[in-house]
Write a protein that holds these residues in place. Sequence first.
Motif, PDB file in Angstrom:
ATOM      1  N   PHE A   1      73.497 -89.594  42.989  1.00 28.36           N
ATOM      2  CA  PHE A   1      72.244 -88.703  41.573  1.00 28.36           C
ATOM      3  C   PHE A   1      72.898 -88.503  40.870  1.00 28.36           C
TER       4      PHE A   1
ATOM      5  N   TYR B   1      54.484 -85.740  47.758  1.00 26.67           N
ATOM      6  CA  TYR B   1      55.402 -85.258  47.003  1.00 26.67           C
ATOM      7  C   TYR B   1      54.834 -84.293  46.966  1.00 26.67           C
TER       8      TYR B   1
ATOM      9  N   GLY C   1      68.670 -77.961  47.186  1.00 26.14           N
ATOM     10  CA  GLY C   1      69.135 -78.683  46.395  1.00 26.14           C
ATOM     11  C   GLY C   1      67.545 -79.456  45.746  1.00 26.14           C
TER      12      GLY C   1
ATOM     13  N   SER D   1      67.411 -80.769  42.562  1.00 22.44           N
ATOM     14  CA  SER D   1      67.072 -82.192  41.554  1.00 22.44           C
ATOM     15  C   SER D   1      66.939 -81.137  40.335  1.00 22.44           C
TER      16      SER D   1
ATOM     17  N   ASP E   1      72.179 -77.177  43.221  1.00 18.02           N
ATOM     18  CA  ASP E   1      72.316 -78.767  43.671  1.00 18.02           C
ATOM     19  C   ASP E   1      73.455 -79.187  43.537  1.00 18.02           C
TER      20      ASP E   1
ATOM     21  N   ASP F   1      77.671 -77.588  46.466  1.00 21.82           N
ATOM     22  CA  ASP F   1      77.431 -78.064  47.750  1.00 21.82           C
ATOM     23  C   ASP F   1      76.524 -76.860  47.987  1.00 21.82           C
ATOM     24  N   ILE F   2      75.146 -77.213  49.189  1.00 24.49           N
ATOM     25  CA  ILE F   2      74.598 -76.207  49.485  1.00 24.49           C
ATOM     26  C   ILE F   2      74.910 -75.902  50.819  1.00 24.49           C
TER      27      ILE F   2
ATOM     28  N   ASN G   1      63.269 -79.190  50.033  1.00 18.64           N
ATOM     29  CA  ASN G   1      62.812 -80.556  49.781  1.00 18.64           C
ATOM     30  C   ASN G   1      62.704 -81.922  49.556  1.00 18.64           C
ATOM     31  N   PHE G   2      63.040 -82.370  51.081  1.00 21.71           N
ATOM     32  CA  PHE G   2      63.492 -83.846  50.978  1.00 21.71           C
ATOM     33  C   PHE G   2      65.519 -83.634  50.846  1.00 21.71           C
TER      34      PHE G   2
END
Length: 242
Positions: A20, A39, A64, A66, A89, A117-118, A132-133
């Motif tokens: 990413f 989505y 996360g 994005s 994220d 970092d999650i 979400n994904f």
Amino acid sequence: MIKKDSIYKGDNSNDLPFSFNEEVAEVFEDMIDRSVPGYASSLRLIKIFTNKYFRENSNCYDLGCSLGAATERLLKATEGKEAKIIAIDNSKAMIDSCNRRYADHIKSGKVEFIKQDITDTKISNSSIVVINFVLQFLSSAERTSLLERVYEGMIPGGRLILSEKIHFDSRFRTEAMSELHHQFKAENGYTEMEISRKRDALEGVLLTDLGTLHFQRLESIGFKKVRKVMTNLNFMTLVAGK
Ligand code: GEK
């Protein structure tokens, strides 16, 4: 204006594993919309379930995040309410972009974007957690440990909204769904070459679980009322309560 994803087209492509980075962040909205069936609906569901289950004076997490598409729905659903939204994220490019896009909301103190970092994120006083994904990019042990922390940090009555790419217990079904997903991407304008290069780049980076494993893991952690609220080919959205 949304920039079109052509990363795996022609000479622009490279053979590195998917990451990413800046190049992906620039085209991410187009990439995820053309790649993930359902989505847009997943975002609408996030708003609907947040309207229903958010509790005043609690936190909402977007793990996360994005470019903050789900965060935007959390902001809309909690408009005029005492809420704090924490969006995380580990991609610097994504968080830098969110900090520019949501400058006004950040100034108001309603939302915070954190580059982290999650697997290190502390969850507390949450009534809504969105993943979400994203779980699909963690190791199996990290998935369990993150969901345990989500459960611990959630207030009674809170909800986890979890979307993931999945596979099935029959290899035939998994392959058939994968083929349909391939066609979905082709319908959205990706060439055979782009689809196959992206698939190679994601090899070992995005690892799916069985749909049924998601239920088992959530229930064994203690989540209640684990419900499938949407499926689109090999993608699924679950809502789980505490
Ligand atoms: C959306 N939720 O638009 N820690 C933090 N972030 C991570 C980690 C990690 N360990 N691993 C991956 N990410 C978004 C879409 S995309 C889904 C989520 C996709 C981040 C990664 O940097 C990327 O921004 C995001 O998770 C995954 O609703 O591209 O398929």
